[in-house]
Design a protein around this motif. Sequence first.
Motif, PDB file in Angstrom:
ATOM      1  N   SER A  53      14.224 -11.631 -12.100  1.00 43.52           N
ATOM      2  CA  SER A  53      13.251 -11.481 -13.179  1.00 43.52           C
ATOM      3  C   SER A  53      14.011 -11.439 -14.494  1.00 43.52           C
ATOM      4  CB  SER A  53      12.414 -10.209 -13.023  1.00 43.52           C
ATOM      5  OG  SER A  53      11.646  -9.978 -14.192  1.00 43.52           O
ATOM      6  N   GLU A 113      12.481 -11.167 -17.282  1.00 47.91           N
ATOM      7  CA  GLU A 113      11.736 -10.219 -18.112  1.00 47.91           C
ATOM      8  C   GLU A 113      12.288  -8.802 -17.923  1.00 47.91           C
ATOM      9  OE1 GLU A 113       7.263  -8.267 -18.564  1.00 47.91           O
ATOM     10  OE2 GLU A 113       7.536 -10.063 -17.346  1.00 47.91           O
ATOM     11  N   LEU A 114      12.557  -8.440 -16.670  1.00 42.29           N
ATOM     12  CA  LEU A 114      13.133  -7.129 -16.387  1.00 42.29           C
ATOM     13  C   LEU A 114      14.653  -7.137 -16.551  1.00 42.29           C
ATOM     14  CD1 LEU A 114      11.205  -6.098 -13.124  1.00 42.29           C
ATOM     15  CD2 LEU A 114      10.731  -5.362 -15.463  1.00 42.29           C
ATOM     16  N   ALA A 147       9.515  -3.534  -8.492  1.00 47.22           N
ATOM     17  CA  ALA A 147      10.408  -4.461  -9.192  1.00 47.22           C
ATOM     18  C   ALA A 147      10.544  -5.763  -8.411  1.00 47.22           C
ATOM     19  CB  ALA A 147      11.777  -3.819  -9.397  1.00 47.22           C
ATOM     20  N   ILE A 182       7.400  -7.775  -9.043  1.00 50.57           N
ATOM     21  CA  ILE A 182       7.395  -8.375 -10.379  1.00 50.57           C
ATOM     22  C   ILE A 182       8.280  -9.621 -10.394  1.00 50.57           C
ATOM     23  CG2 ILE A 182       8.084  -8.015 -12.781  1.00 50.57           C
ATOM     24  CD1 ILE A 182       7.211  -5.092 -12.476  1.00 50.57           C
ATOM     25  N   GLU A 194       6.966 -13.457 -11.176  1.00 48.31           N
ATOM     26  CA  GLU A 194       7.579 -14.295 -12.203  1.00 48.31           C
ATOM     27  C   GLU A 194       8.089 -15.614 -11.618  1.00 48.31           C
ATOM     28  OE1 GLU A 194      11.471 -14.005 -15.129  1.00 48.31           O
ATOM     29  OE2 GLU A 194      10.274 -12.198 -14.822  1.00 48.31           O
ATOM     30  N   ARG A 207       3.976  -0.141 -12.693  1.00 51.50           N
ATOM     31  CA  ARG A 207       4.596  -1.290 -13.359  1.00 51.50           C
ATOM     32  C   ARG A 207       5.224  -0.890 -14.696  1.00 51.50           C
ATOM     33  NH1 ARG A 207       2.936  -6.468 -11.498  1.00 51.50           N
ATOM     34  NH2 ARG A 207       1.598  -6.303  -9.668  1.00 51.50           N
ATOM     35  N   GLU A 208       4.531  -0.046 -15.447  1.00 46.48           N
ATOM     36  CA  GLU A 208       5.079   0.404 -16.729  1.00 46.48           C
ATOM     37  C   GLU A 208       6.333   1.252 -16.519  1.00 46.48           C
ATOM     38  OE1 GLU A 208       4.323  -0.401 -19.876  1.00 46.48           O
ATOM     39  OE2 GLU A 208       3.031  -1.893 -18.910  1.00 46.48           O
ATOM     40  N   LYS A 242       9.188  -1.175 -15.846  1.00 40.84           N
ATOM     41  CA  LYS A 242       9.620  -1.857 -17.066  1.00 40.84           C
ATOM     42  C   LYS A 242      10.425  -0.917 -17.966  1.00 40.84           C
ATOM     43  CE  LYS A 242       5.740  -5.106 -17.029  1.00 40.84           C
ATOM     44  NZ  LYS A 242       4.487  -5.536 -17.699  1.00 40.84           N
ATOM     45  N   LYS A 243       9.976   0.323 -18.063  1.00 40.61           N
ATOM     46  CA  LYS A 243      10.680   1.314 -18.894  1.00 40.61           C
ATOM     47  C   LYS A 243      12.060   1.608 -18.306  1.00 40.61           C
ATOM     48  CE  LYS A 243      10.919   4.716 -22.020  1.00 40.61           C
ATOM     49  NZ  LYS A 243      12.106   5.459 -21.582  1.00 40.61           N
ATOM     50  N   ALA A 264      13.889  -0.287 -16.284  1.00 37.87           N
ATOM     51  CA  ALA A 264      14.746  -1.469 -16.399  1.00 37.87           C
ATOM     52  C   ALA A 264      15.315  -1.585 -17.810  1.00 37.87           C
ATOM     53  CB  ALA A 264      13.969  -2.726 -16.030  1.00 37.87           C
ATOM     54  N   SER A 265      14.481  -1.337 -18.800  1.00 39.86           N
ATOM     55  CA  SER A 265      14.924  -1.390 -20.200  1.00 39.86           C
ATOM     56  C   SER A 265      15.972  -0.319 -20.472  1.00 39.86           C
ATOM     57  CB  SER A 265      13.725  -1.195 -21.130  1.00 39.86           C
ATOM     58  OG  SER A 265      14.132  -1.161 -22.484  1.00 39.86           O
TER      59      SER A 265
END
Length: 221
Positions: free
Chosen positions: A71, A73-74, A126, A129, A133, A162-163, A166-167, A169-170
């Motif tokens: 991914s 995005e991640l 993850a 996701i 993708e 999911r949020e 994403k948090k 991973a960031s």
Amino acid sequence: MVYDEDELLMLSGIQHYCFCKRQWALIHVEKQWQENVKTIEGKHIHEKVNDPYLVETRGDITIARSVPLTSYELGLYGIADVVEFSRVEKKGVLLKGKTGFWHPIPVEYKRGKPKSDERDEVQLCAQAICLEEMLHVSIEKGYLYYHQIRKRVEIELNSGLRETVKKMASDMHKVYKTGITPKGKVGKHCKLCSMENICKPKVGNKKLKVKDYVQKGVADK
């Protein structure tokens, strides 16, 4: 944000990060590792599952193992233990050598039993996701199979989970770029960690003055 190829981090690390940020950094930033009984048992279980050349078809379900995941995005890459493709009438993907449309569902294998935190769920989410993708589909659920209880648990891949993924991973990318290992928080979870002897969270969190350090060193001689 979209990450480049050379910025991708290991997807499996998100489970470590959820369990303990310091553990994750020791493994993925400092490149340290220590085996214990649990990690060895986990490897044994995954070796039995992860045969990339074994593809099974059971009626309307095709089972693929050791599926590569990415991914951008991640900013994560890894391997899914199992992806089950169920035959659907529409809005699915095409599989080589198979007719019709198929819908993917990730299945992650774990050595123990369901846990009190979300470390297994974020890893599974993850993976989903990544599949979304890569295959341009929507995946609403996945499964965690626990070896200790010999049972699979259905996990809803909702917006909240999911949020969280994403948090995390960031945050993993931010910590990785700094190269600084976070301080440990001593707790019951430390006894479950294979990295406890390397981590030494109690020592790392002590604030010792230079004067006291020198005096202690002299006293020890």
